[in-house]
Design an enzyme around this catalytic site. Structure first.
Site: not given
Ligand SMILES: [Zn+2]
Length: 346
Positions: A167, A130
């Site tokens: 993910d 992220h």
């Molecule tokens: Zn995640």
């Protein structure tokens, strides 16, 4: 990189004590994740993997994908005792050192893999996918897989890097860093809707990088047929056509059915199947495989699924075949960039 020069095939597990010093308190992304993984692996004698200590990344390596002000802000925040960066993301006094080693481990592993071939699993934290060029977010400080990919491109003679991100959350940071690049193909399978809200199938990259972002959002409740189908019938054919020289996986384990942060239905063995497909691809392309731990917050599921991943890599077991149908919609959208996807699903 001819086979003749390879003295051994690397099979690495990369770790560092500083990963435990990134103190997030009662946050789901905490050091017990690594304790669970390492206890499960130690019970199995680490599956015979070579344990490697992760060196710290240096500034030059970080600055290939991050702005100087961002790097300095993480160092300064840790130095003054830490604090909240946003509602999800926290730093402690140990976070700077942990983040340096979490990025440096994949860099070092990539150097080993380009020299020797094989695979490496980086069991380090904080996670990375992220983190954007100028922003920490979503439990991530530096974008570890992006730092490794950039290092391979700039110093190791690698021209094409594939990043598969399984993910359950979209890796907005990795996507953004390489959005305009035709040297990194970012492919993500992620639940939608879900944090961080990016990753639409219509976002295909930009400029020279158009067609090199492959977003595959899946609805809540998606399970092994969807995830494995997208690996086998989208990611693998694109990679066969493009022939990346380094395969990276942003390996989060939060699409597991037991994970508290999302609503997908993978089980332990499904991670072994996905990585087995990637290992088969890596062997076909003669490209090494770098795996970076991202999320995964149910400790039992996380540790069992990492073991499943590493057992599949170590044993060389084949993947089960996935149905073609779940991938059909994505193949159609991407077929104008990848001729292998324009043909009927096989
Ligand atoms: Zn995640």
């Amino acid at each position: 990189m001819e086979a003749d020069y390879r003295t051994q095939i690397a099979r690495l597990y990369v770790r560092h004590p500083s990963s435990r010093e990134h103190d997030t308190g009662g946050h789901p992304e905490n050091a017990t994740r690594l304790t669970a993984i390492e206890e499960a692996l130690a019970e199995r004698d680490w599956l015979g993997l070579e344990l490697v200590e992760a060196p710290a990344a240096d500034h030059e390596q970080l600055l290939r994908v991050h702005g100087a002000a961002h790097v300095e802000s993480i160092e300064a925040l840790s130095a003054r005792g830490g604090g909240m960066i946003d509602l999800d993301t926290v730093a402690s006094p140990g976070s700077w050192n942990a983040a340096l080693h979490a990025a440096g481990g994949p860099v070092h592993a990539t150097e080993r893999l380009i020299a020797d071939g094989g695979f490496a699993f980086c069991g380090l934290r904080p996670p990375g996918h992220h983190a954007e060029r100028d922003r920490a977010m979503g439990f991530c400080l530096f974008n570890n897989v992006a730092v490794a990919a950039a290092h391979a491109l700039e110093t190791l003679g690698v021209g094409r890097v594939l990043v598969l991100d399984w993910d359950v959350h979209h890796g907005n940071g990795t996507e953004a860093i390489f959005h305009g690049s035709a040297a990194v193909l970012y492919a993500s399978i992620h639940q939608s809707p879900l944090y961080p809200g990016t990753g639409a199938a219509t976002d295909l990259g930009s400029g020279e990088g158009e067609g090199y972002t492959v977003n595959m959002p899946v609805p809540p409740g998606s399970g092994p047929d969807e995830f494995l189908s997208l690996v086998q019938h989208v990611v693998v054919p694109v990679a066969r056509e493009w022939r990346p020289q380094l395969l990276c996986i942003s390996a989060g384990y939060d699409a597991h059915r037991e994970d508290p942060l999302a609503d997908c239905e993978l089980d332990d063995a499904d991670y072994g199947d996905m990585v087995a497909s990637m290992r088969e691809l890596a062997e076909e392309l003669d490209a090494p495989l770098l795996i970076c731990l991202e999320g995964g917050y149910a400790l039992g599921a996380l540790s069992r699924s990492v073991v499943s991943t590493l057992e599949a890599l170590s044993s060389g077991r084949p993947s089960r075949g996935a149905p073609a149908e779940p991938a059909a919609a994505y193949r159609g959208r991407l077929g104008r960039y990848w001729s292998s996807l324009a043909a009927a699903p096989s």
